[in-house]
Write an enzyme that holds these catalytic residues in place. Structure first.
Site, PDB file in Angstrom:
ATOM      1  N   ASP A 157     -34.137  -4.491 -18.084  1.00  0.00           N
ATOM      2  CA  ASP A 157     -33.741  -3.144 -17.663  1.00  0.00           C
ATOM      3  C   ASP A 157     -33.348  -3.186 -16.194  1.00  0.00           C
ATOM      4  O   ASP A 157     -33.277  -4.255 -15.581  1.00  0.00           O
ATOM      5  CB  ASP A 157     -34.855  -2.134 -17.942  1.00  0.00           C
ATOM      6  CG  ASP A 157     -36.068  -2.327 -17.048  1.00  0.00           C
ATOM      7  OD1 ASP A 157     -36.277  -3.474 -16.587  1.00  0.00           O
ATOM      8  OD2 ASP A 157     -36.810  -1.359 -16.817  1.00  0.00           O
ATOM      9  N   ASP A 185     -38.428  -5.147 -15.019  1.00  0.00           N
ATOM     10  CA  ASP A 185     -39.847  -5.243 -15.331  1.00  0.00           C
ATOM     11  C   ASP A 185     -40.117  -5.084 -16.817  1.00  0.00           C
ATOM     12  O   ASP A 185     -41.270  -5.072 -17.247  1.00  0.00           O
ATOM     13  CB  ASP A 185     -40.670  -4.235 -14.516  1.00  0.00           C
ATOM     14  CG  ASP A 185     -40.383  -2.784 -14.863  1.00  0.00           C
ATOM     15  OD1 ASP A 185     -39.426  -2.518 -15.621  1.00  0.00           O
ATOM     16  OD2 ASP A 185     -41.116  -1.901 -14.365  1.00  0.00           O
ATOM     17  N   SER A 220     -35.928   2.288 -12.595  1.00  0.00           N
ATOM     18  CA  SER A 220     -36.155   1.477 -13.788  1.00  0.00           C
ATOM     19  C   SER A 220     -34.997   1.576 -14.779  1.00  0.00           C
ATOM     20  O   SER A 220     -33.869   1.223 -14.473  1.00  0.00           O
ATOM     21  CB  SER A 220     -37.486   1.885 -14.424  1.00  0.00           C
ATOM     22  OG  SER A 220     -37.866   1.003 -15.438  1.00  0.00           O
ATOM     23  N   ASP A 256     -34.644  -2.611 -13.294  1.00  0.00           N
ATOM     24  CA  ASP A 256     -35.438  -3.300 -12.269  1.00  0.00           C
ATOM     25  C   ASP A 256     -36.131  -4.531 -12.813  1.00  0.00           C
ATOM     26  O   ASP A 256     -36.966  -5.130 -12.139  1.00  0.00           O
ATOM     27  CB  ASP A 256     -36.443  -2.344 -11.622  1.00  0.00           C
ATOM     28  CG  ASP A 256     -37.528  -1.881 -12.582  1.00  0.00           C
ATOM     29  OD1 ASP A 256     -37.285  -1.895 -13.806  1.00  0.00           O
ATOM     30  OD2 ASP A 256     -38.613  -1.486 -12.108  1.00  0.00           O
TER      31      ASP A 256
END
Length: 446
Positions: free
Chosen positions: A241, A245, A102, A243
């Site tokens: 960010d 999400d 992440s 990833d």
């Protein structure tokens, strides 16, 4: 393996150190494959990743584990985490995997697992997989070993789906949009979606080299996008960010809007349109008191959960709610996605801009935040500062002083020996006084 493998968001750690080793990934893949492959029919798993160099190592190790138990593997390459939820369900896969840490630095990595419904696994499923890893995993016969192949259309499918979440027959023509992809998983998908919807796109953070993910860019460093917005006179900046999400936004003046402001806007608009299920927003205990007051004034309920988007999603599914998220920028819209989706969250905001004709600066300041401060107190190994009588007394006194004009939240970090002390108060002087009194007590007991 004596330590618990799964945390609040899958498995996470420093690459090439336990638990993020190739050996552990292979065992995890085999256990997850056996857990989901309950009969002799064909089964499949989809695996995506962000742009970290260690993703190759983890990807191939997981593939070996899954195929050893008879699972066919579709390798999607770099795609956003929400694309895994979408494609796991869409491709009728039994399990989905996202390899990402992440918003963490490039040296870290993680593994997130999704069930066949596209949602992250329950605690019970994770416990079942861990039990298999400890007990040993029966491997498939040579004739039943799974296959692996690259699935080249993954990014295109997600791009097309993301565009369908934008208001019908509306476009972004005339809008200049800066999008910071954090040198991460959305470095191709996000600019493509925005451009195909008609925006003039100014992409940054789109040159991943395996080591620069989240490095001075993305949602954890929105100052890069803010500078670019001012420099190019853009209408808005979108910061994802690693990833993709989560999202934070930058208005045309360079002001940053966090997840609370984005959720406030979407919740208010959806409530007005009769689209907000249960007339409720689900957020965590970290969301600002100003958000709660704004929603209550609009007749909208706020349900709070523990920190972590998985707890938000659990509450949303249990109550049948359609909108939730975190102050950090996870925006969960179960009408569109099974997990936080930074790009689709940004598209909802852009849709409001197009439909109202209002600038981002007007839409991104829905409520006035109550002053909030957070202090992390490190404690010694073995210490239990929150159990100390003096700390309990300090907390009780602080809560009494705050009354209905503030909040106090004290919690232990799940990953570090830290006590996180967060306070909110309408009066800044009271905020500092209350926060310091609790911090001093925790430090003395640490």
């Amino acid at each position: 393996m004596s330590e618990k493998l799964f945390g609040t968001d899958g498995v996470r750690g420093k690459a090439n150190s336990w638990p993020m080793t190739a050996e552990m990934a292979l065992k995890l893949g085999a256990a997850a494959g056996r857990f989901f492959r309950r009969d002799q029919n064909e089964h499949r798993v989809v695996i995506g990743k962000d742009t970290r160099r260690s993703g190759y190592m983890i990807e191939y190790a997981l593939t070996a584990g899954f195929t050893s138990t008879g699972m066919d593997v579709f390798l999607l390459g770099p795609v956003p985490t929400p694309a895994i939820g979408y494609l796991t369900h869409g491709l009728r896969a039994d399990v989905g995997v996202m390899i990402s840490a992440s918003h963490n630095p490039a040296d870290d990595n993680g593994i997130k697992l999704f069930g066949p419904d596209g949602f992250k696994l329950s605690d019970e499923a994770e416990a079942g997989i861990e039990a298999l890893m400890q007990d040993g995993v029966p491997l498939s016969a040579p004739g039943n070993i799974g296959r692996a192949k690259r699935f080249e259309d993954a990014r295109g499918r997600y791009v097309e789906y993301a565009k369908t979440t934008f208001p019908y027959r509306k476009r972004l023509d005339g809008l200049r949009v800066v999008v910071d992809c954090a040198n991460g998983a959305a470095y191709r998908t996000a600019p493509s979606v925005l451009w195909e919807l008609g925006a003039e796109v100014i992409p940054i953070g789109v040159e991943p080299n395996g080591y620069n993910i989240n490095d001075g860019c993305g949602s954890t460093h929105p100052e890069a996008a803010a500078q670019k917005v001012l420099e190019t006179r853009a209408d808005i900046g979108i910061c994802l960010d690693g990833d993709a999400d989560r999202v934070v936004l930058v208005d045309e003046t360079g002001h940053v809007a966090d997840g609370d402001q984005i959720m406030a806007l979407i919740a208010t608009r959806w409530a007005e349109d009769g689209r907000l299920a249960g007339n409720t927003l689900v957020a965590t205990v970290m969301s600002n008191l100003g958000l709660e007051r704004h929603l209550n004034a609009k007749g909208i309920d706020l349900k709070r959960t523990a920190v972590g988007d998985r707890y938000v999603v659990e509450e949303m599914r249990a109550g049948g709610y359609s909108l939730g998220g975190e102050q950090s920028g996870h925006i969960v819209m179960t009408d569109y996605a099974t997990t936080g989706d930074g790009l689709i969250g940004a598209l909802q905001f852009l849709g409001c801009m197009v439909e109202t004709g209002k600038p981002a600066s007007e839409l991104a300041r829905v409520f006035e935040p109550v002053p909030q401060k957070l202090v992390n107190v490190r404690y010694k190994q073995g210490a239990q500062p929150l159990s100390a009588e003096a700390v309990q007394e300090a907390i009780a006194k602080a809560e009494t002083r705050l009354g209905h004009d503030g909040r106090l939240l004290i919690r232990k970090s799940g990953t570090e020996p830290l006590i996180r002390v967060m306070a909110e108060a309408v009066e800044p002087a009271l905020l500092d006084d209350v926060l310091n009194s609790v911090v001093d007590a925790v430090q003395a007991a640490s």
